[in-house]
Motif scaffolding. Structure first.
Motif, PDB file in Angstrom:
ATOM      1  N   SER A 267       0.304  -1.074  -0.448  1.00 59.80           N
ATOM      2  CA  SER A 267      -0.238  -0.267  -0.656  1.00 59.80           C
ATOM      3  C   SER A 267       1.064   0.728   0.215  1.00 59.80           C
ATOM      4  O   SER A 267       1.781   0.649  -0.263  1.00 59.80           O
ATOM      5  N   GLY A 268       0.474   2.539  -0.571  1.00 60.00           N
ATOM      6  CA  GLY A 268       1.149   2.929  -0.425  1.00 60.00           C
ATOM      7  C   GLY A 268       1.925   3.933   1.187  1.00 60.00           C
ATOM      8  O   GLY A 268       3.395   3.846   0.981  1.00 60.00           O
ATOM      9  N   GLY A 269       1.220   3.673   2.459  1.00 56.61           N
ATOM     10  CA  GLY A 269       1.760   3.678   3.573  1.00 56.61           C
ATOM     11  C   GLY A 269       3.049   3.322   4.349  1.00 56.61           C
ATOM     12  O   GLY A 269       3.873   3.649   4.118  1.00 56.61           O
ATOM     13  N   GLN A 270       2.154   1.267   3.391  1.00 54.93           N
ATOM     14  CA  GLN A 270       4.614   0.713   3.668  1.00 54.93           C
ATOM     15  C   GLN A 270       5.097   0.923   2.868  1.00 54.93           C
ATOM     16  O   GLN A 270       6.391   0.616   3.303  1.00 54.93           O
TER      17      GLN A 270
ATOM     18  N   LEU B 216      -7.928  15.948  -9.758  1.00 48.33           N
ATOM     19  CA  LEU B 216      -8.997  16.445  -8.871  1.00 48.33           C
ATOM     20  C   LEU B 216     -10.174  17.269  -9.906  1.00 48.33           C
ATOM     21  O   LEU B 216     -11.460  16.484 -10.348  1.00 48.33           O
ATOM     22  N   ALA B 217      -9.529  18.175 -10.595  1.00 46.71           N
ATOM     23  CA  ALA B 217     -10.410  18.876 -11.611  1.00 46.71           C
ATOM     24  C   ALA B 217     -10.829  17.947 -12.586  1.00 46.71           C
ATOM     25  O   ALA B 217     -11.307  18.616 -13.315  1.00 46.71           O
ATOM     26  N   ILE B 218      -9.697  17.649 -13.140  1.00 44.58           N
ATOM     27  CA  ILE B 218      -9.444  16.596 -14.431  1.00 44.58           C
ATOM     28  C   ILE B 218     -11.027  15.790 -13.738  1.00 44.58           C
ATOM     29  O   ILE B 218     -11.682  15.928 -14.964  1.00 44.58           O
ATOM     30  N   ILE B 219     -11.051  15.138 -12.977  1.00 41.57           N
ATOM     31  CA  ILE B 219     -12.353  14.139 -12.112  1.00 41.57           C
ATOM     32  C   ILE B 219     -13.503  14.648 -12.361  1.00 41.57           C
ATOM     33  O   ILE B 219     -14.748  14.563 -13.283  1.00 41.57           O
ATOM     34  N   LEU B 220     -13.319  16.061 -12.004  1.00 38.90           N
ATOM     35  CA  LEU B 220     -14.217  16.646 -11.240  1.00 38.90           C
ATOM     36  C   LEU B 220     -15.455  17.023 -12.506  1.00 38.90           C
ATOM     37  O   LEU B 220     -16.561  18.281 -12.994  1.00 38.90           O
ATOM     38  N   ALA B 221     -14.567  17.463 -13.772  1.00 41.38           N
ATOM     39  CA  ALA B 221     -15.040  18.644 -15.010  1.00 41.38           C
ATOM     40  C   ALA B 221     -16.111  17.662 -15.337  1.00 41.38           C
ATOM     41  O   ALA B 221     -16.497  18.063 -16.373  1.00 41.38           O
ATOM     42  N   ALA B 222     -15.977  16.430 -15.476  1.00 36.72           N
ATOM     43  CA  ALA B 222     -17.571  15.266 -16.170  1.00 36.72           C
ATOM     44  C   ALA B 222     -18.399  15.528 -15.136  1.00 36.72           C
ATOM     45  O   ALA B 222     -19.483  14.703 -15.324  1.00 36.72           O
ATOM     46  N   SER B 223     -18.485  15.988 -13.933  1.00 34.80           N
ATOM     47  CA  SER B 223     -19.553  16.273 -13.242  1.00 34.80           C
ATOM     48  C   SER B 223     -20.353  14.630 -12.457  1.00 34.80           C
ATOM     49  O   SER B 223     -21.657  14.814 -12.758  1.00 34.80           O
ATOM     50  N   PRO B 224     -18.991  13.513 -12.514  1.00 30.68           N
ATOM     51  CA  PRO B 224     -19.934  12.593 -12.178  1.00 30.68           C
ATOM     52  C   PRO B 224     -20.350  12.322 -10.624  1.00 30.68           C
ATOM     53  O   PRO B 224     -20.497  13.479  -9.520  1.00 30.68           O
ATOM     54  N   PRO B 225     -21.548  11.470 -10.512  1.00 33.18           N
ATOM     55  CA  PRO B 225     -22.156  11.241  -9.852  1.00 33.18           C
ATOM     56  C   PRO B 225     -21.562  10.842  -8.604  1.00 33.18           C
ATOM     57  O   PRO B 225     -21.666  11.389  -7.147  1.00 33.18           O
ATOM     58  N   LEU B 226     -20.524   9.986  -8.461  1.00 29.00           N
ATOM     59  CA  LEU B 226     -19.847   9.334  -7.467  1.00 29.00           C
ATOM     60  C   LEU B 226     -18.689   9.718  -7.828  1.00 29.00           C
ATOM     61  O   LEU B 226     -17.775   9.436  -8.425  1.00 29.00           O
ATOM     62  N   ILE B 227     -17.795   9.736  -7.056  1.00 29.55           N
ATOM     63  CA  ILE B 227     -16.388  11.100  -6.823  1.00 29.55           C
ATOM     64  C   ILE B 227     -15.907   9.891  -5.687  1.00 29.55           C
ATOM     65  O   ILE B 227     -16.546   9.968  -4.257  1.00 29.55           O
ATOM     66  N   LEU B 228     -14.862   9.361  -5.662  1.00 29.52           N
ATOM     67  CA  LEU B 228     -13.990   8.327  -4.831  1.00 29.52           C
ATOM     68  C   LEU B 228     -12.714   9.172  -4.890  1.00 29.52           C
ATOM     69  O   LEU B 228     -11.735   9.571  -6.081  1.00 29.52           O
ATOM     70  N   LEU B 229     -12.431   9.524  -3.658  1.00 31.18           N
ATOM     71  CA  LEU B 229     -10.568  10.349  -4.227  1.00 31.18           C
ATOM     72  C   LEU B 229     -10.148   9.373  -2.758  1.00 31.18           C
ATOM     73  O   LEU B 229     -10.410   8.941  -1.570  1.00 31.18           O
ATOM     74  N   ASP B 230      -8.185   8.774  -3.419  1.00 28.88           N
ATOM     75  CA  ASP B 230      -7.763   7.849  -2.633  1.00 28.88           C
ATOM     76  C   ASP B 230      -5.968   8.996  -2.096  1.00 28.88           C
ATOM     77  O   ASP B 230      -5.828   9.527  -2.693  1.00 28.88           O
TER      78      ASP B 230
ATOM     79  N   VAL C 235      -9.904   9.751  -8.400  1.00 31.17           N
ATOM     80  CA  VAL C 235      -8.198  10.326  -7.786  1.00 31.17           C
ATOM     81  C   VAL C 235      -7.226   9.333  -7.381  1.00 31.17           C
ATOM     82  O   VAL C 235      -7.848   9.288  -6.299  1.00 31.17           O
ATOM     83  N   PRO C 236      -6.577   8.808  -7.600  1.00 24.49           N
ATOM     84  CA  PRO C 236      -5.603   7.467  -7.116  1.00 24.49           C
ATOM     85  C   PRO C 236      -4.930   8.624  -6.525  1.00 24.49           C
ATOM     86  O   PRO C 236      -4.700   9.680  -6.468  1.00 24.49           O
ATOM     87  N   GLN C 237      -4.177   7.835  -5.207  1.00 22.41           N
ATOM     88  CA  GLN C 237      -2.932   7.924  -4.722  1.00 22.41           C
ATOM     89  C   GLN C 237      -2.107   8.221  -5.858  1.00 22.41           C
ATOM     90  O   GLN C 237      -1.554   9.750  -5.582  1.00 22.41           O
TER      91      GLN C 237
ATOM     92  N   LEU D 133       5.334  20.194 -11.219  1.00 25.31           N
ATOM     93  CA  LEU D 133       4.195  20.366  -9.916  1.00 25.31           C
ATOM     94  C   LEU D 133       4.539  20.264  -8.625  1.00 25.31           C
ATOM     95  O   LEU D 133       4.938  18.868  -8.536  1.00 25.31           O
ATOM     96  N   SER D 134       4.206  20.349  -8.070  1.00 23.45           N
ATOM     97  CA  SER D 134       4.513  20.389  -6.238  1.00 23.45           C
ATOM     98  C   SER D 134       3.055  18.832  -6.321  1.00 23.45           C
ATOM     99  O   SER D 134       2.393  19.143  -7.155  1.00 23.45           O
ATOM    100  N   GLU D 135       3.496  17.853  -5.082  1.00 25.06           N
ATOM    101  CA  GLU D 135       2.720  16.769  -4.914  1.00 25.06           C
ATOM    102  C   GLU D 135       1.441  17.689  -5.011  1.00 25.06           C
ATOM    103  O   GLU D 135       0.361  16.808  -5.023  1.00 25.06           O
ATOM    104  N   GLY D 136       1.047  18.675  -3.944  1.00 32.35           N
ATOM    105  CA  GLY D 136      -0.272  19.349  -3.466  1.00 32.35           C
ATOM    106  C   GLY D 136      -0.682  19.508  -4.950  1.00 32.35           C
ATOM    107  O   GLY D 136      -2.023  18.963  -5.567  1.00 32.35           O
ATOM    108  N   GLN D 137      -0.752  20.418  -5.818  1.00 28.11           N
ATOM    109  CA  GLN D 137      -0.753  20.990  -6.800  1.00 28.11           C
ATOM    110  C   GLN D 137      -0.942  19.560  -8.192  1.00 28.11           C
ATOM    111  O   GLN D 137      -2.209  20.043  -8.682  1.00 28.11           O
TER     112      GLN D 137
END
Length: 537
Positions: free
Chosen positions: A143-146, A430-444, A369-371, A420-424
């Protein structure tokens, strides 16, 4: 030990310097914390310590950086490797072997250490970071934390005099973060190791710091001082400090323990109020589920990641998935979009199986939006990424760029996403995903690399989406984000659901997942500073 003399760094084609006229002294055996907004130059400062800036970063550096007397301008990273251990934001970018044990040994092999010494240090590091059970695991299965703990371990085995860490706890669950920080404390106090780390989650690290460097960004000069002084008016501060400011405690507490000692009058006052947290409705009643897992099971070889999980998510919900690293949170999100087929059970997006959906049919129902946000990017500039997202989603040109600006403010759209920085990068994904305005949004891990200001804008964005009938599911170790945002918390352990309920019911009594305000004011049901402010208004 470490000296910055009038150091300025400007990257190619950048309009403003990443660092400007920085003067800094970090003594031997000191833990120095670097804080500041996303994109303020924290990573640049860290990379200048081991020579990655300017030798590999490009751009121009003025001034002088010396590390134990070695000038980084004339000593490239390979000539500082015996002195400086560096752990980047993205652990996978630094891995060179296939398994955990081999990765821990690699740095020592490069230094030519004896076999017996290497064996002993590997065992010590496995125990120090609590990863002995991962010894033979392939790195790609972690996993990402491991991965983050292995990356830290691979540096610790070389016994560097200076340890440089970029967001070392960003992908760690609270328990693992405490273990890593305790190990770092032992290195500083017992062995005299100098530690320089950048971290947005100040609530985890501020009480351990000997000094704090605040980088305001936008070319403004850095501010340097001890933690208590710097937190009085610092632009970024953890909840414990924000609560102390609001209650006018002096001196300002930096730890939950100190805050609890000062909080007795406030706790008594809050006991007399009736304005405890009112939970947002868990779901919009009468609506069909957007996501439904029915006895869903998934595995990676012999490792079961999800074990007969049942989970229903309806419109209007903001569900936080919590649990230790490797509990199955990311796997659950992957099964929800069809990236990870289930070995048993069923997953439904509305009335469809996600593995049967492709292209626009999929992104019109769900967005993930994956890790590692780079997985969503393939263009050579931010501007082109935004235009491509607009085309894929079938929306007006400029939609994605507008969402990105709302999330993190103005950004040079000619920059390459990898610069870009990690946060950017995460905000762009996230902006790429939200542009399609899906009913279900998953964030890792959606706040990895985000400063407090950017996190606040993310909260506002997701709350607005939930208010308009979207559902949000986020896998996160950020307990402060969960306290502020989530209407419901689902805790996973060993691939199974062990708790599922309203946020306050799940986290207030949890020693692992309770936010700072809940720990300070327990047993009162307050989760955030805003909750307290509303109660005493």
């Amino acid at each position: 030990m470490i000296r910055f003399d009038e150091v300025s760094v400007t990257y190619t084609d950048a309009t403003t310097p990443a660092l400007s006229g920085l003067n800094l002294r970090i003594a031997e055996g000191e833990l120095c914390l670097i804080v500041g907004p996303t994109g303020s130059g924290k990573t640049t400062l860290l990379r200048a310590i081991n020579g990655l800036v300017p030798h590999f970063s490009g751009g121009t550096m003025h001034g002088r950086v010396t590390v134990a007397g070695r000038d980084t301008a004339t000593h490239p990273p390979r000539e500082l490797a015996d002195l400086v251990g560096f752990v980047a934001q993205d652990p996978m970018s630094g891995f060179v072997t296939d398994t955990v044990e081999d990765e821990l040994a690699y740095g020592m092999e490069c230094l030519g250490l004896p076999q017996a010494t290497m064996r002993r240090r590997v065992e010590e590091t496995l125990d120090l970071l609590g990863i002995a059970e991962l010894r033979d695991r392939p790195l790609l299965t972690l996993s990402g934390g491991q991965r983050q703990r292995v990356a830290i371990g691979s540096v610790l085995t070389t016994h560097p005099a200076i340890l440089v860490l970029d967001e070392p706890t960003s992908a760690l669950d609270p328990g693992s973060a405490e273990e890593v920080l305790a190990a770092i404390q032992r290195l500083v106090h017992d062995l005299g190791v100098t530690v320089v780390l950048a971290e947005h989650r100040l609530e985890r690290v501020i009480q351990y710091a000997d000094s704090v460097v605040v980088l305001p960004g936008a070319g403004q000069p850095a501010r340097i001082g001890n933690p208590s002084e710097m937190m009085i008016d610092a632009p970024v501060a953890p909840p414990v400090v924000q609560l102390g400011r609001m209650a006018h405690w002096a001196p300002l507490p930096l730890s939950v323990r100190d805050a609890r000692r000062a909080a007795t009058p406030l706790r008594e006052r809050l006991t007399k109020t009736s304005n405890a947290r009112t939970l947002v409705p868990a779901r919009i009643s009468g609506m069909n589920p957007l996501l439904d897992l029915n006895s869903a099971t998934a595995a990676y070889g012999d490792v079961v990641a999800l074990n007969a999980v049942n989970l229903t998510v309806c419109p209007g919900e903001i569900v936080a998935l919590m649990g230790r690293n490797g509990a199955g949170k990311s796997t659950l999100l992957s099964t929800a979009v069809g990236l990870k087929p289930t070995a048993a059970g069923e997953v439904r997006l509305g009335d469809r199986d996600p593995t049967e959906l492709r292209g626009r049919a999929l992104i019109s129902r769900v967005g993930l939006v994956p890790q590692d946000p780079v997985d969503l990017m393939c263009a050579d500039s931010v501007q082109e990424e935004c235009r491509s997202a607009d085309r894929d989603a079938g929306v007006t040109t400029g939609t994605t760029q507008g969402i990105l600006t709302r999330l993190i403010g103005p950004l040079d759209s000619s920059m390459h996403p990898r610069d870009l920085s990690e946060g950017q990068r995460l905000s762009l994904a996230l902006a790429i995903i939200l542009a399609a305005s899906p009913p279900l949004i998953l964030l890792d891990e959606p706040t990895r690399g985000l400063d407090y200001s950017a996190k606040s804008r993310l909260v506002e964005t997701l709350q607005d989406l939930a208010g308009r009938g979207h559902a949000v599911v986020l896998a996160t170790h950020d307990v402060e984000l969960v306290a502020e945002l989530a209407t419901r918390v689902v805790v996973l352990a060993g691939g199974e659901v062990v708790a599922d309920g309203p946020t306050a019911d799940v986290v207030v009594t949890s020693p692992m997942f309770a936010p700072q305000v809940a720990k300070i004011l327990a047993p009162l049901p307050f989760l955030t500073v805003a909750d307290v402010a509303r109660a005493i208004a």
